[in-house]
Design an enzyme around this catalytic site. Structure first.
Site, PDB file in Angstrom:
ATOM      1  CG  ASN A   1      -1.977   1.065   1.156  1.00  0.00           C
ATOM      2  OD1 ASN A   1      -1.852   2.004   0.386  1.00  0.00           O
ATOM      3  ND2 ASN A   1      -3.007   0.954   1.964  1.00  0.00           N
ATOM      4  CG  ASP A   2       1.689   2.942   3.684  1.00  0.00           C
ATOM      5  OD1 ASP A   2       0.631   3.510   3.366  1.00  0.00           O
ATOM      6  OD2 ASP A   2       1.877   2.393   4.778  1.00  0.00           O
ATOM      7  CB  VAL A   3       5.919   0.548  -1.105  1.00  0.00           C
ATOM      8  CG1 VAL A   3       6.507   0.326   0.272  1.00  0.00           C
ATOM      9  CG2 VAL A   3       5.098  -0.629  -1.553  1.00  0.00           C
TER      10      VAL A   3
ATOM     11  CB  ALA B   1       1.896   4.629   6.934  1.00  0.00           C
TER      12      ALA B   1
END
Lengths: 108, 481
Positions: free
Chosen positions: B407-409, B448
């Site tokens: 997700n965050d990456v 995050a």
């Protein structure tokens, strides 16, 4: 001030070790590919298990009627051993996979 | 003779630690390096047990206790290390690290008790004659070992609990200030004991011990899961320093070498990880990520549009007829234990002439290299794994990007939204590909806690479900085409 200088000259060897080891540690890490970061962290984790040696010394020096020292020392030995043994075994397990991965393309 | 033999063993052990770490930095020699370091450690441990002499030349005693402890530790350590699943590896490392920290703290506790007797008997004389220097130096090392070891222990246990989901993020207003004050109080107490050798030293000593444990807890609690690798690495180097304190205490060079080596290496590794996320270490230390991110997530939520869903059948068709597919694995893959299914899908597509690659973001998963280890377990070959820069060059020529629990990456906010907590973090530019399929369990934001715009983009389709289940269905579907 004088006492600080005395302490420095008294512990000259130790101070040299610390300085040199800091640089050795940084040099070694600087060249690790990110793929190996986790095994490396785990390997380093096992190596700081040398603290077990301190635990052994505490344990071995404790008078046999000093139960507090015996119990705390005993716990310290157990925890230190878990750190060392567990750390090396986990690292080995991780690296085992890297090895099998290297073999795979050769077989094809 | 015996004592000089021990010195030799210690030198050998120190060298094996350095060589071991060095060899760990190459895939070919890594495993051997680990074994070499383990061998050196064994030498150092048994050398200490049988050859150690204290200042007065006395041998160690209490062998039954020592061996009992080692046997128990060996059993627990080996079993837990052998049984742990690949996905739970980071937690395990954290827990082992905590054990080392606790060990260092316990040593300090016992040594303080020894020292306390000296203090009680001759405190006044020491102060009067201005001869307190050596005692103060010893006390300084004991305090340092106690504080660092305790923080490392408590912090590692919290990190372990957070990674396996037992402990939730927790933060309150003014926590940063609270943490700083707590740290100052601990340092103040330590300075007071060392500088003034007060009469009630033991009371203050135990207060510093408890506060250090507390600090370890509050230090890690507010930090979000995305930062856990950094925290574990940092705590790892803390324990190294705590072990080195033991080395000072006993004038033991091998503890000093090993401890400082890990302390230095661990600190650098921590900084490297921070750099990969484009954040400063100070920022992580104060623990602002987890807390701050949630407020922002709430704001962007409202702007978000609708997402598009795709079913297994369509996904199978899109993938089977693509020329090039890049898989982006994330923590979701690890949780679902879907690495084998993933490899199977890759082989199946390969047989159909589809080029399949994996794009590995440096901080994908919960630790750097987490995805590599995981995919290695499923025998995914090395050449298929691409690092971020390589992958970003390939996305424009890619037909389908399949995101598995990452997700965050892949969050474009890192490039476009300066208010985002991950702004500036290098990401995988999956948007350059023709089609993006995202497999997630739900629309919930990633670890995050940040909303991901990518899911609402026109090129993106959502494929909900557990990664393993979805992959298995996908494999069955592609086979039937």
């Amino acid at each position: 001030m004088e006492s600080i200088l005395n302490w420095i000259s008294g512990n000259e060897q130790i101070i040299y070790i610390v300085i040199l080891m800091v640089f050795v540690g940084i040099e070694i890490i600087g060249r690790v590919p990110s793929v190996l970061h986790t095994p490396l962290m785990s390997g380093a984790n096992a190596i700081h298990g040398v603290v077990i040696i301190g635990a052994i010394i505490v344990m071995g020096k404790a008078e046999s009627d000093n139960y507090l020292a015996l119990i705390l020392g005993f716990l310290a030995v157990i925890l230190g051993t878990i750190n060392v043994v567990g750390g090396f075994v986990v690292t080995d397990r991780m690296l085992e996979m890297f090895k099998s991965k290297k073999k795979a393309p050769k077989n094809k | 003779m015996e004592i000089s033999l021990l010195t030799l063993l210690y030198i050998i052990a120190s060298v094996t630690f350095i060589i071991g770490l060095k060899m760990l930095s190459h895939p070919d020699s890594a495993r051997k390096g680990n074994l070499i370091a383990a061998g050196g450690m064994t030498l150092a441990i048994f050398g200490t047990i049988f050859l150690y002499r204290d200042e007065a030349g006395n041998k160690l005693h209490n062998y039954a206790w020592i061996f009992g402890g080692i046997v128990i530790g060996c059993i627990i350590g080996t079993l837990s290390a052998k049984k742990v699943k690949m996905t739970a590896m980071p937690e395990m490392v954290s827990l082992f690290n905590g054990m080392g920290g606790a060990c260092a703290a316990l040593i300090s506790l016992v040594e303080f008790n020894h020292l306390q007797h000296t203090l009680e008997n001759s405190r006044i004389e020491l102060l009067m004659m201005d001869a307190a220097g050596p005692v103060q130096a010893t006390l300084l090392v004991i305090m340092a070992g106690l504080i660092i070891g305790s923080v490392s222990f408590a912090g590692s246990v919290i990190a372990w609990g957070k990674l396996n989901g037992k402990i939730k993020d927790f933060s309150f207003n003014g926590q940063h200030i609270f943490n700083i004050v707590l740290l100052l109080v601990i340092v103040g107490l330590a300075a007071y004991i060392i500088g003034w050798l007060p009469e009630n030293a033991s009371l203050i000593f135990y207060a510093a011990f408890v506060l250090s444990l507390l600090y370890g807890v509050f230090f890690v609690l507010p930090i979000g899961g995305a930062d856990m690798p950094v925290v574990i690495s940092l705590l790892n180097s803390f324990t190294g320093v705590a072990a080195a304190c033991g080395g000072f205490l006993y004038g033991n060079k091998v503890m000093l070498t090993g401890g400082i080596l890990v302390g230095a290496a661990g600190t650098l590794l921590t900084i490297l990880m921070c750099k990969a996320m484009n954040r400063s270490l100070a920022n992580v230390l104060i623990g602002s990520f987890g807390g701050g991110a949630k407020g922002i997530a709430g704001d962007t939520n409202k702007e978000a549009g609708h997402h598009k869903e795709i079913n297994i059948m369509d996904t199978a068709v899109v993938m089977a007829y693509a020329n090039k597919v890049i898989i982006v694995p994330g923590y979701g893959l690890a949780v679902a234990q879907a690495q084998h299914a993933c490899h199977e899908l890759e082989k199946l597509l390969n047989e159909r002439g589809v080029e399949v690659k994996y794009a590995i973001h440096p901080v994908a998963g919960r630790m750097p290299g987490h995805m590599n280890v995981l995919l290695a377990e499923a025998d995914v070959s090395y050449e298929k794994l691409e690092e971020m820069e390589q992958a970003n060059e390939e996305f424009p020529t890619t037909d389908v990007v399949l995101i598995l629990g990452a997700n965050d990456v892949v969050n474009p906010a890192a490039k476009t939204d300066p208010s985002s907590p991950i702004y500036g973090m290098p990401i995988l530019d999956v948007e350059l590909a023709k089609t993006i399929i995202v497999n997630k369990r739900s629309m919930k934001p990633g670890y995050a806690g940040i909303e991901n715009d990518l899911f609402y983009r026109p090129k993106t389709s959502m494929l909900f479900g557990d990664a393993k289940k979805v992959l298995q269905d996908l494999i069955a579907e592609i086979k039937s085409i």
